[in-house]
Motif scaffolding. Structure first.
Motif, short mmCIF file in Angstrom:
data_model
loop_
_atom_site.label_atom_id
_atom_site.label_comp_id
_atom_site.label_asym_id
_atom_site.label_seq_id
_atom_site.Cartn_x
_atom_site.Cartn_y
_atom_site.Cartn_z
N PHE A 1 0.83 -1.21 0.00
CA PHE A 1 0.00 0.00 0.00
C PHE A 1 0.86 1.26 0.00
O PHE A 1 0.56 2.26 -0.64
N CYS A 2 1.97 1.17 0.71
CA CYS A 2 2.70 2.36 1.13
C CYS A 2 3.79 2.76 0.13
O CYS A 2 4.49 1.91 -0.43
N GLY A 3 3.91 4.07 -0.09
CA GLY A 3 4.94 4.57 -0.99
C GLY A 3 6.35 4.19 -0.53
O GLY A 3 7.23 3.93 -1.36
N GLY A 4 6.56 4.16 0.78
CA GLY A 4 7.88 3.77 1.30
C GLY A 4 8.21 2.34 0.93
O GLY A 4 9.36 2.01 0.60
N HIS A 5 7.23 1.47 0.94
CA HIS A 5 7.46 0.08 0.54
C HIS A 5 7.71 -0.02 -0.97
O HIS A 5 8.55 -0.81 -1.41
N PRO B 1 -1.85 2.82 -3.53
CA PRO B 1 -2.03 4.28 -3.55
C PRO B 1 -1.44 4.98 -2.33
O PRO B 1 -1.94 6.02 -1.92
N GLY B 2 -0.36 4.43 -1.77
CA GLY B 2 0.11 4.95 -0.48
C GLY B 2 1.15 6.05 -0.53
O GLY B 2 1.92 6.19 0.41
N CYS B 3 1.19 6.82 -1.59
CA CYS B 3 2.07 8.00 -1.56
C CYS B 3 1.18 9.24 -1.51
O CYS B 3 0.38 9.48 -2.42
N PRO B 4 1.28 10.02 -0.44
CA PRO B 4 0.35 11.15 -0.28
C PRO B 4 0.44 12.18 -1.39
O PRO B 4 -0.55 12.82 -1.72
N VAL B 5 1.62 12.34 -1.98
CA VAL B 5 1.75 13.30 -3.08
C VAL B 5 1.00 12.79 -4.30
O VAL B 5 0.28 13.53 -4.98
N GLY C 1 -0.96 14.40 3.44
CA GLY C 1 -0.38 13.19 4.01
C GLY C 1 -1.43 12.30 4.65
O GLY C 1 -2.57 12.70 4.89
N PHE C 2 -0.98 11.06 4.88
CA PHE C 2 -1.81 10.09 5.58
C PHE C 2 -1.70 10.34 7.09
O PHE C 2 -1.20 11.38 7.51
N GLU C 3 -2.11 9.37 7.87
CA GLU C 3 -2.15 9.53 9.33
C GLU C 3 -0.77 9.83 9.91
O GLU C 3 -0.66 10.29 11.04
N THR C 4 0.28 9.57 9.15
CA THR C 4 1.64 9.80 9.63
C THR C 4 1.91 11.27 9.91
O THR C 4 2.52 11.62 10.92
N THR C 5 1.49 12.13 9.00
CA THR C 5 1.84 13.54 9.12
C THR C 5 0.72 14.36 9.79
O THR C 5 0.95 15.51 10.17
N GLY D 1 0.99 -3.98 4.82
CA GLY D 1 0.41 -2.79 5.44
C GLY D 1 1.46 -1.72 5.69
O GLY D 1 2.63 -2.03 5.90
N PRO D 2 1.05 -0.44 5.68
CA PRO D 2 2.01 0.65 5.79
C PRO D 2 2.72 0.69 7.14
O PRO D 2 2.19 0.25 8.16
N ALA D 3 3.91 1.24 7.11
CA ALA D 3 4.75 1.24 8.31
C ALA D 3 4.49 2.47 9.19
O ALA D 3 3.99 2.36 10.31
N HIS D 4 4.81 3.66 8.66
CA HIS D 4 4.67 4.86 9.49
C HIS D 4 3.22 5.08 9.92
O HIS D 4 2.94 5.40 11.06
N VAL D 5 2.32 4.92 8.95
CA VAL D 5 0.89 5.09 9.26
C VAL D 5 0.51 4.22 10.45
O VAL D 5 -0.18 4.64 11.38
N SER D 6 1.00 2.97 10.44
CA SER D 6 0.59 2.02 11.48
C SER D 6 1.21 2.36 12.83
O SER D 6 0.66 1.96 13.87
N GLY E 1 8.02 -3.27 8.16
CA GLY E 1 8.99 -2.18 8.13
C GLY E 1 9.53 -1.98 6.72
O GLY E 1 9.16 -2.70 5.78
N PHE E 2 10.44 -1.00 6.58
CA PHE E 2 10.90 -0.59 5.24
C PHE E 2 12.17 -1.28 4.76
O PHE E 2 12.60 -1.07 3.63
N GLU E 3 12.83 -2.02 5.63
CA GLU E 3 14.09 -2.63 5.22
C GLU E 3 13.81 -3.90 4.40
O GLU E 3 12.74 -4.51 4.55
N PRO F 1 9.72 10.80 -4.53
CA PRO F 1 10.55 9.59 -4.61
C PRO F 1 9.77 8.34 -4.22
O PRO F 1 10.12 7.24 -4.60
N GLU F 2 8.69 8.50 -3.43
CA GLU F 2 7.87 7.36 -3.04
C GLU F 2 6.85 6.99 -4.10
O GLU F 2 6.16 5.97 -3.98
N GLY F 3 6.71 7.81 -5.12
CA GLY F 3 5.77 7.49 -6.20
C GLY F 3 6.27 6.27 -6.96
O GLY F 3 7.48 6.09 -7.16
#
Ligand code: SF4
Ligand code: SF4
Length: 388
Positions: free
Chosen positions: A35-39, A62-66, A142-146, A204-209, A232-234, A362-364
């Protein structure tokens, strides 16, 4: 380097890949959406798809807020910034997102608008304090993260009685977006040619979660019978999450599991949730790029903070505006199209000349694929195998 190297250990990654390959049932196809742009960025950067067997595939979500901000809201921000006396504060990623008529915030700034790039909400507050003669608007996305940082800035502005500060709120929510991706008729969700894309489970998204916890995904997983593994993102995080998803599919389960236990809890960050709830309420409907109008999928300022709401202060009424018809961002965001399948990818659309939002941040998905995947993965459009 502790806590980073451990999660990038190539030997371990190959060992997990071998386990995935041995547990993925031959002849069965597994398709997971990150889901997440970071992933998405991590999948491209670490070549994660190259480590997976051919019957385990990833699709971008669709997880990149931009990326999900629709053209109409960028147009609103530009119109705001062009008003005399207004200073628009924005994150750098938004500067080059295409608006209607070939515009962008960057072009508006060249045309004389006072648009300033900030790193945090606090920068915008400082500008408002330093320049009381300007109407300073923070372009919040942004999503719930920001969202908690915006809530805190709004509370601070109220406490400081800053009359020249307001927020143009574009905060959106993750669970309704997951629902929108899955909420297509079964036929659509089974075959790309009928308009959908088959998704067997979610990373599932990392920061959001870290903010909302894992609980909000439980009803979705149950309703759509799709497993969710928060990761996580690693690269090892991702590989382990994919293995957990494969195991759930093999077992016929659709649970919410948490791979990212070092950061994410079931309940999430209650302090952040309280700050959000104090300042924001659900917006009846909000347009998403690629997903259309979604009810209860975004936030707006509560009545108690109406004086800090730029939409009310400047009487903004957003007009829905179509994307560039040649750009396939909408389908990329739903997982229906891979970046390299868009006709504009690498021809007229690149990070230097983005034609769609997915090439900007960059997350797009398109930017991530351009940076790390374009030489390895120029695939032709293939039908997605039917569910097995
Ligand atoms: S969790 Fe973080 S990286 Fe992922 S979509 Fe949300 S803000 Fe972006
Ligand atoms: S390559 Fe460019 S135009 Fe095509 S979908 Fe991606 S961002 Fe949009």
């Amino acid at each position: 380097m502790k806590y980073i190297d451990e999660y990038r250990d190539g030997t371990l990654a190959r060992a997990i890949a071998t386990t995935i390959a041995s547990e993925a049932v031959p002849g069965r196809h597994y398709q997971f959406m990150e889901f997440c742009g970071g992933h998405t960025h991590a999948v491209s950067r670490y070549g994660i798809e190259d480590l997976l067997p051919s019957n385990v595939r990833m699709v971008h979500g669709p997880g990149c807020p931009v990326c999900v901000l629709p053209v109409g809201r960028i147009d609103d921000a530009i119109a705001l910034a062009l008003r005399p006396g207004v200073t628009l504060c924005t994150y750098a990623d938004l500067m080059r997102v295409p608006a209607s008529g070939g515009g962008s915030l960057l072009k508006a700034r060249s045309a004389g608008a006072d648009i300033r790039m900030v790193y945090s909400t606090m920068d915008a507050i400082r500008i408002a304090e330093d320049e009381p003669g300007r109407d300073v608007v923070f372009f919040a996305i942004g999503f719930e993260t920001t969202t908690p940082a915006t809530a805190i800035a709004i509370r601070l502005a109220r406490r400081k009685m800053l009359r020249n500060f307001s927020v143009f709120c574009n905060h959106v929510l993750t669970p309704p977006a997951i629902r929108a991706v899955l909420d297509v008729p079964d036929d659509d969700n089974a075959d790309e040619h009928t308009g959908g894309v088959r998704i067997d489970g979610f990373v599932g998204p990392a920061h959001v979660s870290t903010v909302i916890g894992t609980t909000p995904y439980v009803a979705l997983a149950k309703h759509f019978r799709k497993p969710v593994v928060v990761a996580g993102f690693e690269p090892l995080d991702m590989m382990q999450a994919i293995l957990m998803l494969v195991r759930q599919i093999n077992d016929g389960r659709h649970d919410v599991e948490n791979q990212y236990i070092r950061m994410v809890s079931e309940a999430g960050n209650l302090i952040a949730q309280r700050a959000i709830a104090e300042v924001f309420e659900l917006r009846a409907s909000f347009e998403w790029r690629g997903l259309g109008e979604l009810p209860d999928s975004a936030l707006q300022l509560r009545e108690a903070y109406a004086d800090l709401d730029a939409e009310r202060r400047f009487s903004i009424t957003t007009v829905s505006t179509a994307d560039n018809p040649a750009c396939e961002c909408g389908d990329v965001l739903r997982g229906r199209t891979k970046p390299a399948e868009c006709k504009l990818f690498g021809t007229v659309c690149s990070p230097e000349t983005p034609m769609g939002s997915c090439m900007v941040s960059p997350e797009g998905a398109c930017a991530a694929h351009w940076a790390y995947g374009r030489f390895r993965n120029r695939v032709a459009r293939q039908p997605v195998p039917a569910a097995t």
